[in-house]
Design a protein around this motif. Structure first.
Motif, PDB file in Angstrom:
ATOM      1  N   VAL A 178       1.386  12.466   2.087  1.00 28.17           N
ATOM      2  CA  VAL A 178       0.373  11.993   1.133  1.00 28.17           C
ATOM      3  C   VAL A 178       0.134  10.497   1.327  1.00 28.17           C
ATOM      4  O   VAL A 178      -1.011  10.026   1.347  1.00 28.17           O
ATOM      5  CB  VAL A 178       0.800  12.299  -0.317  1.00 28.17           C
ATOM      6  CG1 VAL A 178      -0.102  11.558  -1.308  1.00 28.17           C
ATOM      7  CG2 VAL A 178       0.751  13.796  -0.578  1.00 28.17           C
ATOM      8  N   THR A 179       1.216   9.750   1.509  1.00 33.25           N
ATOM      9  CA  THR A 179       1.089   8.306   1.750  1.00 33.25           C
ATOM     10  C   THR A 179       0.313   8.035   3.026  1.00 33.25           C
ATOM     11  O   THR A 179      -0.567   7.164   3.063  1.00 33.25           O
ATOM     12  CB  THR A 179       2.485   7.665   1.851  1.00 33.25           C
ATOM     13  OG1 THR A 179       3.189   7.856   0.627  1.00 33.25           O
ATOM     14  CG2 THR A 179       2.380   6.169   2.126  1.00 33.25           C
ATOM     15  N   LYS A 195       0.825  -1.215   0.000  1.00 32.42           N
ATOM     16  CA  LYS A 195       0.000   0.000   0.000  1.00 32.42           C
ATOM     17  C   LYS A 195       0.858   1.264   0.000  1.00 32.42           C
ATOM     18  O   LYS A 195       0.459   2.285  -0.578  1.00 32.42           O
ATOM     19  CB  LYS A 195      -0.924   0.005   1.221  1.00 32.42           C
ATOM     20  CG  LYS A 195      -2.167  -0.858   1.096  1.00 32.42           C
ATOM     21  CD  LYS A 195      -3.033  -0.744   2.342  1.00 32.42           C
ATOM     22  CE  LYS A 195      -4.273  -1.599   2.254  1.00 32.42           C
ATOM     23  NZ  LYS A 195      -5.206  -1.135   1.204  1.00 32.42           N
ATOM     24  N   MET A 216      -1.918   9.968   4.550  1.00 30.76           N
ATOM     25  CA  MET A 216      -3.323  10.314   4.390  1.00 30.76           C
ATOM     26  C   MET A 216      -4.053   9.273   3.541  1.00 30.76           C
ATOM     27  O   MET A 216      -5.220   8.949   3.811  1.00 30.76           O
ATOM     28  CB  MET A 216      -3.448  11.703   3.767  1.00 30.76           C
ATOM     29  CG  MET A 216      -3.026  12.829   4.699  1.00 30.76           C
ATOM     30  SD  MET A 216      -3.992  12.884   6.243  1.00 30.76           S
ATOM     31  CE  MET A 216      -5.589  13.363   5.624  1.00 30.76           C
ATOM     32  N   GLU A 217      -3.392   8.739   2.541  1.00 35.80           N
ATOM     33  CA  GLU A 217      -4.015   7.684   1.733  1.00 35.80           C
ATOM     34  C   GLU A 217      -4.286   6.448   2.580  1.00 35.80           C
ATOM     35  O   GLU A 217      -5.354   5.823   2.477  1.00 35.80           O
ATOM     36  CB  GLU A 217      -3.116   7.340   0.543  1.00 35.80           C
ATOM     37  CG  GLU A 217      -3.075   8.415  -0.525  1.00 35.80           C
ATOM     38  CD  GLU A 217      -2.085   8.103  -1.635  1.00 35.80           C
ATOM     39  OE1 GLU A 217      -1.270   7.161  -1.470  1.00 35.80           O
ATOM     40  OE2 GLU A 217      -2.114   8.819  -2.659  1.00 35.80           O
ATOM     41  N   LEU A 218      -3.327   6.102   3.436  1.00 35.40           N
ATOM     42  CA  LEU A 218      -3.515   4.962   4.328  1.00 35.40           C
ATOM     43  C   LEU A 218      -4.691   5.193   5.266  1.00 35.40           C
ATOM     44  O   LEU A 218      -5.536   4.319   5.466  1.00 35.40           O
ATOM     45  CB  LEU A 218      -2.251   4.724   5.157  1.00 35.40           C
ATOM     46  CG  LEU A 218      -1.176   3.793   4.628  1.00 35.40           C
ATOM     47  CD1 LEU A 218      -0.005   3.763   5.612  1.00 35.40           C
ATOM     48  CD2 LEU A 218      -1.705   2.392   4.398  1.00 35.40           C
ATOM     49  N   ARG A 235       7.690   5.163   6.269  1.00 35.08           N
ATOM     50  CA  ARG A 235       6.589   4.388   5.689  1.00 35.08           C
ATOM     51  C   ARG A 235       6.442   3.045   6.413  1.00 35.08           C
ATOM     52  O   ARG A 235       5.332   2.573   6.657  1.00 35.08           O
ATOM     53  CB  ARG A 235       6.813   4.169   4.198  1.00 35.08           C
ATOM     54  CG  ARG A 235       6.572   5.402   3.338  1.00 35.08           C
ATOM     55  CD  ARG A 235       6.810   5.100   1.866  1.00 35.08           C
ATOM     56  NE  ARG A 235       6.375   6.177   0.997  1.00 35.08           N
ATOM     57  CZ  ARG A 235       7.107   7.210   0.627  1.00 35.08           C
ATOM     58  NH1 ARG A 235       8.360   7.323   1.074  1.00 35.08           N
ATOM     59  NH2 ARG A 235       6.632   8.154  -0.169  1.00 35.08           N
ATOM     60  N   ARG A 239      -7.264   7.250   4.947  1.00 40.01           N
ATOM     61  CA  ARG A 239      -8.544   7.295   4.242  1.00 40.01           C
ATOM     62  C   ARG A 239      -8.960   5.904   3.765  1.00 40.01           C
ATOM     63  O   ARG A 239     -10.140   5.540   3.847  1.00 40.01           O
ATOM     64  CB  ARG A 239      -8.460   8.246   3.046  1.00 40.01           C
ATOM     65  CG  ARG A 239      -8.168   9.702   3.393  1.00 40.01           C
ATOM     66  CD  ARG A 239      -9.156  10.299   4.361  1.00 40.01           C
ATOM     67  NE  ARG A 239      -8.992  11.755   4.479  1.00 40.01           N
ATOM     68  CZ  ARG A 239      -9.576  12.491   5.397  1.00 40.01           C
ATOM     69  NH1 ARG A 239     -10.356  11.942   6.302  1.00 40.01           N
ATOM     70  NH2 ARG A 239      -9.384  13.797   5.444  1.00 40.01           N
ATOM     71  N   ASP A 240      -7.996   5.129   3.269  1.00 43.95           N
ATOM     72  CA  ASP A 240      -8.313   3.795   2.758  1.00 43.95           C
ATOM     73  C   ASP A 240      -8.834   2.872   3.853  1.00 43.95           C
ATOM     74  O   ASP A 240      -9.656   1.989   3.603  1.00 43.95           O
ATOM     75  CB  ASP A 240      -7.079   3.156   2.109  1.00 43.95           C
ATOM     76  CG  ASP A 240      -6.751   3.774   0.761  1.00 43.95           C
ATOM     77  OD1 ASP A 240      -7.590   4.539   0.235  1.00 43.95           O
ATOM     78  OD2 ASP A 240      -5.651   3.499   0.235  1.00 43.95           O
TER      79      ASP A 240
END
Length: 227
Positions: free
Chosen positions: A187-188, A133, A190-192, A154, A194-195
């Motif tokens: 950004v990574t 991810k 926030m994507e995590l 990460r 939200r997902d």
């Protein structure tokens, strides 16, 4: 309606209690974070944001006030129960990754799952999925020293999400990175978030990053105010 991911009510915390130089760090903090909400906590160094995060994450106890995690009142709970909630329901990210240097990226994500009673094959599958991810599945077998700063953070994100918590607490998660890497890593993150539908309280000095979250609050003289 689901319970808030986190609710703080009347939280106070002082240091050097009983002495003339007593420091009142938190003075009646009230905060509710809804399920799926991402809140930015903005405060200068020394304002008490780490203390607030530690109390919210059950790493410390307030002098007074109530802490509810996913609707459960943690006041007076046993150390065993607090540890169980902290391990399973809350994920932590710090400015410095704090990865275990002798273990690979994959192993750093597997270990908290093993501590939570997850079988190793299932833990390894989840670790690989999380690394995919964040785009560094090819680095799974590398130790932290062989990873860049952004890659290390990460991995720390993945470790924080290893046990599928409902609440993420982050203390300056990109503060140790250069501006370009900081933006990419944020950004990574926030994507995590939200997902996975996580709720999050993220402390940051970076006002530009804070503006990308659902809501901003500021710690001012020991109390929270909206920004």
């Amino acid at each position: 309606m689901s319970d808030p991911a986190l609710s703080l009510s009347g939280i106070t915390k002082s240091y050097n209690t009983g002495k003339p130089n007593e420091i009142n760090v938190l003075r009646g903090v009230d905060l509710t974070i809804a399920a799926g909400e991402v809140v930015a906590l903005v405060a200068p160094s020394g304002a008490g944001k780490s203390t607030l995060l530690h109390i919210a994450g059950l790493l410390d106890t307030p002098d007074s006030g109530l802490v509810h995690v996913a609707g459960e009142d943690m006041t007076g709970r046993s150390d065993r129960r607090r540890t169980r909630v902290r391990r399973g329901d809350i994920g932590f990210i710090y400015q410095f990754h704090h990865l275990l240097p002798e273990f690979t990226a994959l192993e750093n994500i597997v270990l908290p799952q093993l501590a939570n009673g997850i079988a190793r094959p299932k833990a390894e599958d989840r670790a690989r999925s999380l690394l995919a991810k964040v785009g560094i599945e090819a680095r799974a077998d590398h130790r932290p020293a062989a990873l860049s700063g952004g890659e290390q953070q990460r991995v720390a994100f993945c470790r924080a999400l290893a046990n599928a918590p409902g609440l993420l607490l982050a203390d300056e998660p990109t503060g140790n990175l250069d501006p370009s890497t900081s933006d990419q890593v944020f950004v990574t993150l926030m994507e995590l978030v939200r997902d996975t539908g996580l709720s999050a309280l993220i402390a940051t000095h970076n006002l530009e990053l804070a503006a990308r979250m659902d809501r901003q609050i500021r710690l001012d003289a020991g109390q929270l105010v909206s920004v």
